[in-house]
Design a protein around this motif. Structure first.
Motif, PDB file in Angstrom:
ATOM      1  N   THR A   1     -76.747  17.370  14.740  1.00 40.89           N
ATOM      2  CA  THR A   1     -78.194  17.574  14.923  1.00 40.89           C
ATOM      3  C   THR A   1     -78.549  18.087  16.315  1.00 40.89           C
ATOM      4  O   THR A   1     -79.734  18.192  16.639  1.00 40.89           O
ATOM      5  CB  THR A   1     -78.967  16.256  14.665  1.00 40.89           C
ATOM      6  OG1 THR A   1     -78.495  15.270  15.602  1.00 40.89           O
ATOM      7  CG2 THR A   1     -78.766  15.755  13.259  1.00 40.89           C
TER       8      THR A   1
ATOM      9  N   LEU B   1     -81.738  20.510  17.488  1.00 38.71           N
ATOM     10  CA  LEU B   1     -82.677  20.718  16.380  1.00 38.71           C
ATOM     11  C   LEU B   1     -83.930  19.862  16.569  1.00 38.71           C
ATOM     12  O   LEU B   1     -83.891  18.824  17.224  1.00 38.71           O
ATOM     13  CB  LEU B   1     -82.009  20.350  15.049  1.00 38.71           C
ATOM     14  CG  LEU B   1     -80.711  21.088  14.722  1.00 38.71           C
ATOM     15  CD1 LEU B   1     -80.132  20.577  13.414  1.00 38.71           C
ATOM     16  CD2 LEU B   1     -80.961  22.590  14.634  1.00 38.71           C
ATOM     17  N   ASP B   2     -85.038  20.301  15.961  1.00 41.63           N
ATOM     18  CA  ASP B   2     -86.274  19.509  16.053  1.00 41.63           C
ATOM     19  C   ASP B   2     -86.123  18.246  15.201  1.00 41.63           C
ATOM     20  O   ASP B   2     -85.251  18.185  14.318  1.00 41.63           O
ATOM     21  CB  ASP B   2     -87.465  20.350  15.583  1.00 41.63           C
ATOM     22  CG  ASP B   2     -87.339  20.685  14.117  1.00 41.63           C
ATOM     23  OD1 ASP B   2     -87.711  19.833  13.277  1.00 41.63           O
ATOM     24  OD2 ASP B   2     -86.824  21.766  13.790  1.00 41.63           O
ATOM     25  N   PRO B   3     -86.955  17.224  15.445  1.00 37.05           N
ATOM     26  CA  PRO B   3     -86.764  15.932  14.761  1.00 37.05           C
ATOM     27  C   PRO B   3     -86.795  16.007  13.238  1.00 37.05           C
ATOM     28  O   PRO B   3     -86.043  15.307  12.564  1.00 37.05           O
ATOM     29  CB  PRO B   3     -87.922  15.073  15.276  1.00 37.05           C
ATOM     30  CG  PRO B   3     -88.329  15.693  16.564  1.00 37.05           C
ATOM     31  CD  PRO B   3     -88.013  17.160  16.469  1.00 37.05           C
TER      32      PRO B   3
ATOM     33  N   SER C   1     -82.214  30.323  11.591  1.00 35.05           N
ATOM     34  CA  SER C   1     -82.629  29.333  12.599  1.00 35.05           C
ATOM     35  C   SER C   1     -81.438  28.426  12.913  1.00 35.05           C
ATOM     36  O   SER C   1     -80.431  28.410  12.181  1.00 35.05           O
ATOM     37  CB  SER C   1     -83.780  28.497  12.053  1.00 35.05           C
ATOM     38  OG  SER C   1     -83.302  27.675  11.004  1.00 35.05           O
TER      39      SER C   1
ATOM     40  N   THR D   1     -85.984  18.656  11.317  1.00 34.91           N
ATOM     41  CA  THR D   1     -84.751  19.294  10.844  1.00 34.91           C
ATOM     42  C   THR D   1     -83.578  18.332  11.006  1.00 34.91           C
ATOM     43  O   THR D   1     -82.676  18.295  10.168  1.00 34.91           O
ATOM     44  CB  THR D   1     -84.507  20.618  11.610  1.00 34.91           C
ATOM     45  OG1 THR D   1     -85.698  21.392  11.522  1.00 34.91           O
ATOM     46  CG2 THR D   1     -83.359  21.403  11.010  1.00 34.91           C
ATOM     47  N   CYS D   2     -83.601  17.545  12.070  1.00 33.41           N
ATOM     48  CA  CYS D   2     -82.552  16.524  12.252  1.00 33.41           C
ATOM     49  C   CYS D   2     -82.503  15.592  11.046  1.00 33.41           C
ATOM     50  O   CYS D   2     -81.427  15.308  10.511  1.00 33.41           O
ATOM     51  CB  CYS D   2     -82.825  15.645  13.477  1.00 33.41           C
ATOM     52  SG  CYS D   2     -82.492  16.461  15.015  1.00 33.41           S
TER      53      CYS D   2
END
Ligand SMILES: Nc1ncnc2c1ncn2[C@@H]1O[C@H](COP(=O)(O)OP(=O)(O)OP(=O)(O)O)[C@@H](O)[C@H]1O
Ligand SMILES: [Mg+2]
Length: 253
Positions: A175, A178-180, A149, A182-183
């Motif tokens: 970041t 990336l989704d929040p 991913s 994962t950030c």
């Protein structure tokens, strides 16, 4: 504020640096310094010259004017060989992760070691495993980058950078895309890396959550110059009409 920051030592010092491409003046005389052990966040909108700035620091680009000192050395005075040696102390986490798509994760991580360190096969394998453990991805060791991913690719990119034990880390948009959640994990990883290895880092971002979570100090690049400096809380309270838009639109925890 981190205890380990040494305000008496600047590991990067940029003075009056200018950089243009043709008739486009990107950096119009910037001053910047990074203290030992510090996480410095550089904010700025797309195209403001953030990536150009860190490419100048590793001499992937050459400044038109001004001076840049890295770990006490003025980089425009170094020979190609000396600059290569200095680069080994700088981990550069690229905006696009820059993994080799035809190599496994193990091979991607082995690559900088084989090129730069004389290690036995066992030592190489141990270093690869440690770096992957640091980023929480030992299980991905035999995977290909295409199977990962976006967040995993970022982590592997950081692991590949860490494997040479750099003194300085340069993160370009760690970041982005990336989704929040994962950030937040990547931000935590940046902080963990710093605590474990006592690195000094420049984090380039336009993600305010990242700036808030990782930055000991924040600077904002606008129109080719740095306009403000302070902790995230200080700079985000700004009433300056040029700066306010940076802090208005994004979700902040
Ligand atoms: N090698 C180059 N040759 C010509 N122009 C360049 C070069 N590198 C960067 N530029 C230009 O310099 C400006 C700043 O680019 P830079 O990549 O530093 O922006 P940035 O702040 O990192 O943006 P983003 O947030 O989108 O990554 C842009 O207008 C870009 O087109
Ligand atoms: Mg960029």
């Amino acid at each position: 504020m981190r205890d380990e920051i040494d305000y008496s030592e600047k590991v990067i010092e940029v003075k009056e640096v200018k950089k243009s491409f043709g008739d486009m003046d990107v950096l119009k005389g910037v001053d910047l310094h990074l203290y030992k052990g510090e996480n410095l966040v550089v904010l700025g909108k797309s195209g403001s010259g953030k990536s150009v700035l860190i490419k100048l620091v590793v001499r992937l680009l050459k400044a038109d004017e001004g001076t840049i000192d890295v770990l006490g050395k003025r980089i425009d005075k170094l020979s190609v060989r000396e600059m290569d040696e200095l680069r080994l102390k700088i981990g550069f986490s690229f905006q696009n992760s820059a993994l080799y798509d035809s190599m496994t994760v193990r091979e991607n991580l082995a690559f900088p070691l084989v090129r730069n360190k004389r290690l036995t096969r066992k030592e190489t394998e141990m270093k690869i495993e440690e770096a992957l453990e640091d980023v929480g991805l030992l299980r991905a060791i035999n995977q290909m980058p295409s199977e990962l991913s976006g967040g995993m690719r970022k982590r592997i990119g950081i692991a590949r950078t860490l494997i040479l034990n750099p003194e300085i880390m340069l993160y370009d948009e760690p970041t982005a895309g990336l989704d929040p959640i994962t950030c937040i994990e990547i931000n935590e990883l940046i902080n963990e890396v710093q605590e474990k290895y006592h690195t000094s880092s420049i984090i380039i971002t336009h993600d305010l959550t990242c700036a808030k979570q990782t930055g000991d100090r924040v600077v904002v690049l606008i129109d080719g110059q740095f306009k403000t400096e302070g902790t995230f809380e200080e700079v985000s309270r700004t009433q300056d009409p040029n700066l306010k838009p940076f802090f208005d639109y994004n979700f902040i925890e």
